[in-house]
Scaffold this active site. Structure first.
Site, PDB file in Angstrom:
ATOM      1  N   ARG A 211       0.842  -1.209   0.000  1.00  8.88           N
ATOM      2  CA  ARG A 211       0.000   0.000   0.000  1.00  8.88           C
ATOM      3  C   ARG A 211       0.873   1.253   0.000  1.00  8.88           C
ATOM      4  NH1 ARG A 211      -3.970  -3.327   3.155  1.00  8.88           N
ATOM      5  NH2 ARG A 211      -2.775  -3.104   5.071  1.00  8.88           N
ATOM      6  N   ASP A 249     -16.308  -3.811  -4.156  1.00  8.12           N
ATOM      7  CA  ASP A 249     -16.316  -5.099  -3.459  1.00  8.12           C
ATOM      8  C   ASP A 249     -17.728  -5.666  -3.522  1.00  8.12           C
ATOM      9  OD1 ASP A 249     -14.152  -6.412  -1.253  1.00  8.12           O
ATOM     10  OD2 ASP A 249     -16.228  -7.117  -1.082  1.00  8.12           O
ATOM     11  N   ASP A 296      -6.641  -7.205  -6.050  1.00  9.62           N
ATOM     12  CA  ASP A 296      -6.221  -7.941  -4.849  1.00  9.62           C
ATOM     13  C   ASP A 296      -7.338  -8.883  -4.418  1.00  9.62           C
ATOM     14  OD1 ASP A 296      -4.799  -8.765  -2.641  1.00  9.62           O
ATOM     15  OD2 ASP A 296      -5.392  -7.067  -1.405  1.00  9.62           O
ATOM     16  N   CYS A 336      -2.894 -14.320  -3.328  1.00  8.48           N
ATOM     17  CA  CYS A 336      -2.571 -14.727  -1.955  1.00  8.48           C
ATOM     18  C   CYS A 336      -2.801 -16.226  -1.769  1.00  8.48           C
ATOM     19  CB  CYS A 336      -3.394 -13.929  -0.942  1.00  8.48           C
ATOM     20  SG  CYS A 336      -5.184 -14.184  -1.079  1.00  8.48           S
TER      21      CYS A 336
END
Length: 392
Positions: A211, A249, A296, A336
């Site tokens: 970030r 989102d 992400d 991830c």
């Protein structure tokens, strides 16, 4: 007295190289009476001691706590937790007035497999990923409070989602203290942590350094933050001088937290808008007016059986971003998923660039920060990988 697990002949070699897992196929015999979560001594086939760890049914049968024949008592937990804190102090993460948010314990990376501890101001959030750590939770919590002293006042336990097969009513709740003050600070920016119902321990601490890098790229940019969760990348982009920031989102709760976090740091700032929408649908409908995009997503593959579909998902997602971004734009893209290697991920992104027919250059290769250390004997601990890309 600890019960014992005996290995098949020749199956101790990985343990001699200090790998912290014993797989079920390596075990010849489990002593009668061993229950899930018990601390056991691991012996070679010839009866020599090799490790102590938590036993559990499943593919990973023993998670090694120590390669020394010592009791797992209060002093053991204090020693391991003190080692974790000392390392965070050495790298300037702990005791930093501008940053009271960090990971204190990162499982195998801190020689405590199955345990995660994240610190948010005066509250530590503890999470178990093994039954053994769950059964030791109170002992660990008291040792944690001793080691951390005045750095924390509260310890919240949050393991309902990581141990879903345990149906007891003590999977979430305060073990020490109790507070509804969920405000924390990361690199001088404020945010609220949803450790009650949020993902992981409430915030993605592992993206802190990435970030900060994004902030340096953000001046004058029109930013799209996909899978924004609680908006971390968004408010860093705003502090970096972004012209506008759109956060997306599929979770209404995440969008509400994003709005709260932006308002905490930039009250009344009209540069930011948030949208509750599926990522792929949003990208399909989006125009080509963004010149900085963050991808992400949550883990597309949590086990090897899902790897093929996960790579297709990463390719599809990155292709859409490449097709939409302005010429000369920058993409921050991440995976991830532990089972997705750096090569897997780069190949998926390479395929996406080719399908989108865009010239793409790698500017940075990203990874997890220092407070998420990788045990050199456990390369599986390297889970976060990312690329910063210049798209012509």
């Amino acid at each position: 007295m600890m019960k014992q697990v005996r290995l098949r002949k020749g199956k101790e070699e990985s343990l001699r190289r200090f790998h912290p897992w014993v797989f079920s196929g390596a075990i010849a015999q489990v002593e009668e009476g061993v229950a899930e979560g018990d601390v056991v001594r691991v012996l070679t086939n010839s009866g020599d001691f090799i490790a102590v760890g938590h036993y559990q049914e499943g593919s990973i049968a023993v998670r090694v706590l120590t390669f020394s024949d010592v009791p797992i008592d209060d002093e053991f937990w204090r020693s391991r937790l003190q080692s974790a804190l000392t390392m965070r102090q050495a790298i300037g993460i702990a005791d930093n007035p501008d940053n009271n948010t960090y990971r204190l314990v990162h499982g195998e990376g801190d020689n405590l497999p199955g345990l995660i501890v994240d610190v948010y101001g005066q509250t530590a959030v503890m999470q178990a990923h093994s039954i053994g750590m769950h059964l030791c939770r109170k002992q660990i919590a008291y040792a944690l409070k001793d080691v951390m002293e005045s750095r924390i006042s509260h310890i919240y336990y949050k393991s309902e989602t990581t141990l879903p097969f345990l149906t007891t009513d003590d999977m979430n709740g305060f073990l020490v203290g109790g507070s509804d003050d969920n405000m924390a600070t990361e690199n001088g920016l404020k945010f609220r942590v949803d450790w009650l119902k949020g993902q992981k321990t409430g915030f993605f601490v592992d993206q802190r350094e990435n970030r900060s890098l994004l902030e340096r790229f953000s001046r004058g940019k029109r930013v799209l933050n996909m899978f924004c969760y609680t908006g971390g990348f968004s408010f860093y982009a705003m502090r970096g001088g972004a012209e506008l920031v759109h956060s997306v989102d599929s979770s209404a709760k995440a969008i509400e937290l994003t709005k709260q976090n932006v308002e905490l740091n930039f009250p009344g700032d009209k540069r930011h808008e948030a949208f509750c929408e599926d990522a792929f649908k949003y990208l399909d409908q989006a125009g080509s007016n963004y010149n900085l995009i963050i991808l992400d997503p949550p883990a597309f593959a949590k086990h090897r059986g899902a790897l093929h579909n996960a790579l297709k998902g990463y390719t599809r997602l990155n292709q859409k971003a490449f097709e939409k971004i302005e010429r000369g734009g920058i993409v921050f893209t991440f995976s991830c998923s532990q089972v997705v290697t750096k090569d897997h991920f780069r190949n998926a992104v390479f395929t996406a660039a080719a399908l989108a027919k865009r010239k793409v250059r790698i500017l940075h290769q990203l990874h997890q920060p220092a407070d998420h250390p990788i045990n050199i004997y456990h390369p599986e601990g390297e889970y976060l990988k990312g690329l910063v890309l210049y798209v012509e």
